[in-house]
Design a protein around this motif. Structure first.
Motif, short mmCIF file in Angstrom:
data_model
loop_
_atom_site.label_atom_id
_atom_site.label_comp_id
_atom_site.label_asym_id
_atom_site.label_seq_id
_atom_site.Cartn_x
_atom_site.Cartn_y
_atom_site.Cartn_z
N ILE C 415 -18.26 -2.59 29.78
CA ILE C 415 -18.22 -1.13 29.88
C ILE C 415 -19.47 -0.53 29.25
O ILE C 415 -20.06 0.43 29.77
N ALA C 416 -19.90 -1.12 28.13
CA ALA C 416 -21.11 -0.60 27.48
C ALA C 416 -22.31 -0.79 28.40
O ALA C 416 -23.24 0.01 28.37
N PHE C 418 -22.28 -0.29 31.45
CA PHE C 418 -22.22 0.93 32.26
C PHE C 418 -23.04 2.04 31.62
O PHE C 418 -23.76 2.77 32.28
N LEU C 419 -22.92 2.15 30.29
CA LEU C 419 -23.60 3.22 29.57
C LEU C 419 -25.11 3.09 29.68
O LEU C 419 -25.79 4.04 30.05
N MET C 422 -26.40 3.58 33.28
CA MET C 422 -26.41 4.99 33.71
C MET C 422 -27.52 5.75 33.01
O MET C 422 -28.15 6.62 33.59
N PHE C 552 -32.54 16.36 30.08
CA PHE C 552 -31.92 15.80 28.87
C PHE C 552 -31.85 14.29 29.02
O PHE C 552 -31.02 13.77 29.74
N PHE C 556 -29.83 9.87 24.40
CA PHE C 556 -28.76 10.24 25.31
C PHE C 556 -27.39 10.04 24.68
O PHE C 556 -26.47 10.81 24.93
N TYR C 557 -27.24 8.99 23.91
CA TYR C 557 -25.92 8.68 23.32
C TYR C 557 -25.92 8.91 21.83
O TYR C 557 -25.40 8.11 21.07
N PRO C 559 -24.29 10.84 19.79
CA PRO C 559 -23.04 10.82 19.02
C PRO C 559 -22.53 9.41 18.71
O PRO C 559 -21.80 9.22 17.73
N MET C 560 -22.93 8.43 19.53
CA MET C 560 -22.43 7.07 19.29
C MET C 560 -23.11 6.42 18.10
O MET C 560 -22.57 5.50 17.50
N LYS C 562 -23.49 7.27 15.17
CA LYS C 562 -22.72 7.34 13.93
C LYS C 562 -21.61 6.28 13.94
O LYS C 562 -21.37 5.62 12.93
N GLU C 563 -20.98 6.11 15.09
CA GLU C 563 -19.88 5.16 15.18
C GLU C 563 -20.37 3.72 15.07
O GLU C 563 -19.69 2.85 14.58
N LEU C 564 -21.57 3.50 15.61
CA LEU C 564 -22.05 2.13 15.67
C LEU C 564 -22.95 1.77 14.50
O LEU C 564 -23.40 0.64 14.38
#
Lengths: 307, 181, 620
Positions: C415-416, C418-419, C422, C552, C556-557, C559-560, C562-564
């Motif tokens: 799935i990642a 995919f990120l 894209m 933009f 791009f990611y 917000p991620m 912080k989680e990662l």
């Protein structure tokens, strides 16, 4: 002879597509009505979504070029394709290919197409919306995957049709009884899949001008609506097939789907929107834990399918 | 063919999505119109985020010349069929700003207005009344403001240019203001 | 001439010719292309079981060396040479500084690796391949960085080679022969008695293979090297050269099948460990990829992420695992080739590798855009394109063992992927087209032919996977496993279910036709330029809004992050850097010793002798 068979399948496929679309639109309308009643409003008629779709398809629109057109068509066509492999009640159009992972990946093709279309519009709001949608997808697909794999191990098959047949014979045979934790994880993931609150970051209207849909109007928005409605039917349908034992006929199938959607609406009505990274990491906590726990339980119970 | 048009018009009347361009005090009348007390969604009217998606452009309150420029841009980004509702006396005759140097008096000199809602302020009932009236007009095939705009574009354009030329030097040093970093 | 020998000699001759004629760019390219084609023709001459041996006097020993064709080697040969033809054909119109003679040397080495029956030849070919590719990377666009990339790659390769060399000598010391087959069977024999010995020796080999494939924790050179290598060479580097490691793993993987080693979830534990290396690689590659802004680096991460999938699948060493792994190796070659070739096409047109500076190229390069789109759809595993079947099989192979954690990790990586796909898709091709790219043109006719070919291949092998699965089944058979049942070219048979790709393809096509019909029937649309866009009522010209400002794509990611963040704190790169620094420190210290003082030399000599004698006494 082959041609006749193909034509029969084709017309049946059209029927399924129309039925799924109608059901999805109806669900959407009823959902709006329920939401209105929760907020003590009268609400729109439950046929409102049909009228909206009709209006959209007859309204003028702007296009940003062929990639935009192709993307939006690719946004709903694979959804309809995935529908052809879904057991709807006792009926499946193409039962020999109804592999669950395949259906999930076909649905992703629809998202990929939609993403291509809206990003081709060249609006930063749609790019932000798309990036949020993708980040959310990394969230909800992971617990859902854990559930899919535990169902695979439990049922020892990957065909949705066979998973349904194995649950025949009453409520106690349903997977919801046998795998309650997995069902819970799926129900939470479903909230994210349908993009309802608290997971509606991608289409935050007041924040990023409805995100991916910012440049869509007229028929393009109509295609988006078709994608959403068919997706609603497909996703709830998969959960019904996985956990609620399928259905002996179409009406019971729809009723079961509606129960799932009803829960989603109720959650949607009471919760606010999370921030995107909170939403993603939420899926990696409780739902993923439930999904993995379910899989471990299944492995301990049933052992491993050694080759 | 005319039956088909009638059917299309019927559904258009039942599903009108609205973009509200709230410039002044009129915006405060919209929340009660949308929410539980008056609930405009029961007529199939929903607020939308961008002009591409909307059918109705609802303009509440006075329009300064600079604002008018944005309204015209937004109106032209909307796709046919589209309708304009002028809300409050400011859009009709300038209201309390009737003698202001930078506020326009009559909106329909610049874009075609299908229905005016008179009052200062018009109450939510008046807004709903306008929506119902617009719905009837659309279903009868009478609300054709957008066609009028295309047909008389030269006249509208001349009127627009007459006032908009006063806005031209919006910023003296554009590069300096918009430079990044 | 023996065709086995021809596979080695033809590329060498071509290489010599290309080296002589390197000043004439086009001639050199043409020779490279023709040599690849001629080598491919020789492939039709050989068949499974062909063997060629000769003897070599080395240090007084009479060594037997040889070439042999196994089902695995012929599969690899077809794959690599066919891809080489496509790439060199594309390179006829490419202007980057790729040296044809080095590529041909790599080809000779690669053929030798796949056919060699002895460890000496294998090692020699491995080194030849390593060094010719290192020299190639020196020719990158940015001189300083490409030197750094090449040296990083060289250091890692040398480390791997040393490790392999020690392994080879340990093995040959034990068995007295260099033949791969007899060594492997010897190891199988003593596995029950001395598991740690066997494991130690095999690990020495595996380090070399992991370095070459960029498996965690040896993945750090990949982005540096891919990012700086000459554009024309990157597709070969990532599609073909990463597969040598896979071939290496497959030499030693049969060891544990049938042997009595402790097992985890029905899987011999060395395989289990290897599987985790694969899974972690897949995740690490995917996660690191979506933070990149350099397009070549992004796909470098993507490349070793996919190698992680392959390793995880073949580590299972079950029929379905092996089939899935080899199938994914093939599919990875195909879609990665398509992605990298389109990416270098864009880079050569826009002149930058930074994605945040691109955007909207689809308007200028429609065919490249479509090829890239199908490429990423395949990479994301979307039916009916190539890439779906193998991922689908990998998940089934994993889950059939009850490896739930590893499978979920792999699904997360999928799935990642995919990120980042894209993100690259958006940043390169979609969004606003900058005015500085107004003069960008579609690729030349040669480029178009290549792209159409790749597009066709991605669809063809997607809907008729049997053409790949048949040879893979004979590979599986040659490893003594029972191949999966076959039931026609259009079927993929998994563990839990089987699917008919043609029927899926037809369904997708029919729905697309329906979609376009609906598109044509309903209300008309109006084409608008990209400037006519929703700007919240603001008039773009008034504010001097440029397309670059309205795109933009940077961070791009965000917000991620912080989680990662906790995962990114682990800096493998830093470890190697520290290692390098300490080596440098030791080197400095040694240099200090060599001051010319005779006394110190004497001490060293005596000390060395003592160590040598003791070591010899202990070992022999």
């Amino acid at each position: 002879m082959v041609i006749v068979e193909f034509l029969i399948k084709l017309s049946q496929g059209f029927g399924i597509g129309a039925l799924a679309l109608a059901t999805g639109l109806l669900f959407g309308g009823i959902g709006r009505k329920i939401m209105a009643r929760i907020q003590r409003r009268y609400g729109p008629p439950f046929t409102q979504n049909f009228m909206d779709l009709f209006k959209l398809l007859s309204k003028g629109s702007v296009s940003h070029g062929w990639a935009f057109d192709l993307g939006l068509v690719a946004g709903f066509a694979p959804m309809l394709a995935a529908l052809m492999f879904l057991p709807i009640g006792p009926f499946t159009l193409l039962p020999s290919d109804s592999s669950l992972i395949m259906i999930v990946y076909l649905m992703m093709m629809a998202y990929l197409g939609m993403a291509m279309g809206v990003l081709a519009s060249g609006n930063p709001n749609s790019a932000i919306g798309m990036s949020r949608a993708l980040m959310l997808m990394v969230g909800y697909e992971v617990p859902f995957a854990a559930v899919i794999f535990s169902v695979y191990l439990f049922s020892k098959t990957g065909y949705l049709t066979q998973i349904v047949t194995q649950q025949a014979g009453g409520f106690m045979n349903w997977n919801i009884v046998k795998m309650p934790l997995g069902f819970l994880a799926t129900e939470i993931a479903l909230q994210g899949m349908l993009g309802e609150k608290p997971f509606d970051q991608a289409i935050a209207p007041a924040e990023i001008a409805s995100g991916p849909m910012v440049e869509l109007g007229g028929k393009y928005l109509g295609f988006g609506m078709i994608q959403h409605s068919v997706g609603l039917f497909l996703e709830t349908g998969i959960v019904v097939d996985l956990f609620l034992g399928g259905a002996p006929n179409f009406w019971i199938f729809i009723a079961k789907q509606f129960v799932l959607y009803f829960i989603v609406i109720l959650v949607d009505a009471i919760l606010p929107r999370l921030r995107i990274h909170e939403a993603t990491s939420f899926f990696w906590k409780l739902p993923l834990f439930l999904g993995i726990l379910q899989a471990v339980i299944v492995i301990i119970q049933g052992g491993v399918l050694n080759v | 063919m005319s039956e088909w048009t009638e059917i299309v018009d019927y559904f258009r009347g039942r599903s009108m999505w609205m973009l509200h361009y709230c410039t002044g005090c009129g915006a405060i009348e919209l929340p009660p119109t949308m929410t539980s007390r008056w609930d405009m969604e029961r007529f199939g009217i929903t607020p939308m985020a961008t002009p591409r998606q909307a059918d109705i452009l609802l303009i509440t309150g006075y329009l300064a010349i600079k604002t008018l420029k944005r309204v015209i841009y937004t109106y032209e980004q909307m796709q046919a069929p589209k309708w304009v509702l002028g809300f409050g006396s400011c859009t009709i005759n300038g209201g309390i700003y009737w003698d202001s140097y930078n506020v326009i008096e009559r909106l329909d000199k610049y874009i075609p207005v299908d229905i005016y809602i008179a009052g200062c302020m018009p109450r939510p009932e008046a807004i709903l009344d306008a929506f119902v009236k617009l719905k009837e007009m659309v279903q009868m095939g009478e609300a054709k403001g957008y066609e009028k705009y295309v047909k008389n574009y030269d006249w509208y354009k001349a009127n627009q240019d007459k006032v908009l030329k006063r806005t031209s030097p919006v910023l003296k040093e554009i590069e300096k203001v918009t430079k990044i970093g | 001439m023996n065709s086995l020998l021809a596979l080695l000699i033809v590329p060498v001759i071509g290489s010599a010719a290309a080296a002589v004629l390197q000043r004439y760019r086009l001639v050199e390219r043409l020779i490279t292309f023709l040599t690849f084609s001629v080598t491919f023709l020789f492939l039709f001459e050989i068949k499974i079981g062909d063997i060629l041996t000769w003897h070599l006097d080395f240090l007084g020993k009479n060594l037997e060396m040889g070439l042999q064709i196994t089902p695995l080697s012929i599969f690899m040969l077809y794959m690599t040479i066919a891809f080489g033809i496509v790439l060199t054909f594309y390179n006829l119109s490419e202007r980057s500084k790729m040296k044809g003679f080095l590529l041909l040397l790599t080809l000779a080495a690669s053929n030798w690796i796949f056919m060699s029956t002895d460890l000496i030849g294998f090692f020699f070919a491995w080194e030849l391949m390593g060094w010719s590719s290192i020299l190639m990377i020196f020719g990158g666009k940015r001189e300083e960085e490409s030197r750094h990339g090449a040296l990083y790659y060289a250091m890692m390769s040398i480390g791997g080679s040393y490790s392999m060399l020690i392994g080879i000598f340990l093995l040959s010391n034990l068995t007295g022969t260099f033949s791969i087959q007899s060594n492997v069977s010897y190891l199988t024999l003593i596995l029950g008695l001395h598991p740690w010995w066997v494991l130690g020796i095999v690990s020495l080999f595996f380090v070399a293979f992991m370095v070459k494939s960029g498996i965690f924790p040896f993945h750090t050179w990949v982005p540096h090297t891919y990012g700086e290598a000459p554009d024309g060479f990157v597709p070969y580097l990532s599609s073909v050269m990463s597969k040598y490691g896979v071939y290496g793993f497959l030499i030693f993987l049969p060891l544990t099948s049938g042997a009595h080693v402790p097992s985890v979830l029905g899987l011999a534990w060395p395989n289990y460990v290897l599987l985790w290396f694969g899974s972690v690689t897949a995740v690490a590659g995917s996660v690191l990829a979506f933070m990149q802004d350099d397009v070549k680096k992004l796909f470098a991460y993507s490349s070793f992420s996919n190698l992680g999938f392959i390793l995880a699948a073949i580590a299972l060493f079950t029929p379905i695992g092996l089939t899935a792994g080899m199938f994914h190796a093939f599919n990875h070659l195909l879609f990665n080739g398509a992605i990298f070739i389109t990416v270098i096409a864009v880079i050569s047109k826009v002149g930058t590798t930074r994605m945040s500076e691109m955007g909207g190229i689809w308007q200028k390069m429609p065919l490249t855009f479509l090829t890239f789109f199908v490429g990423i759809a395949a990479a994301a595993g979307i039916p009916p394109f190539a890439g779906f079947g193998s991922k689908w099989m990998i998940f089934q192979a994993m889950i059939s063992h009850g490896l739930i954690f590893a499978t979920v990790l792999l699904f997360f990586a999928s799935i990642a992927s995919f990120l980042y796909l894209m993100r690259a898709f958006h940043a390169i091709f979609l969004g606003q087209l900058s005015h500085k790219y107004d003069n960008v043109k579609e690729v030349s006719a040669i480029g178009k032919i290549t792209e159409v070919f790749l597009l066709g291949a991605l669809i063809f092998f997607g809907i008729l996977p049997g053409f790949v699965l048949d040879p893979i089944n004979s590979i599986v058979n040659s490893f003594g496993l029972k191949p999966l049942p076959t039931s026609g070219y259009e079927y993929i048979n998994g563990f839990f279910s089987s699917i008919n790709m043609v029927s899926i393809f037809i369904v997708v096509i029919v729905t697309f036709i329906f979609g376009f019909a609906l598109f044509a029937v309903v209300a008309k649309h109006k084409k608008v330029p990209q400037e006519d866009n929703y700007t919240a009522g603001q008039i773009p010209q008034d504010w001097n809004l440029t397309p670059e400002m309205y795109q933009f794509s940077y961070d791009f990611y965000e917000p991620m992050d912080k989680e990662l963040a906790p995962f990114l704190k682990v800096k493998i790169d830093g470890f190697f850097k520290g290692f390098g620094e300490s080596v440098e420190y030791i080197g400095e210290a040694i240099k200090e010793i060599f001051t010319g003082n005779v006394q110190i030399y004497t001490y060293l000599a005596v000390g060395g002798l003592v160590i040598f004698v003791i070591a010899g006494w202990v070992v022999w």
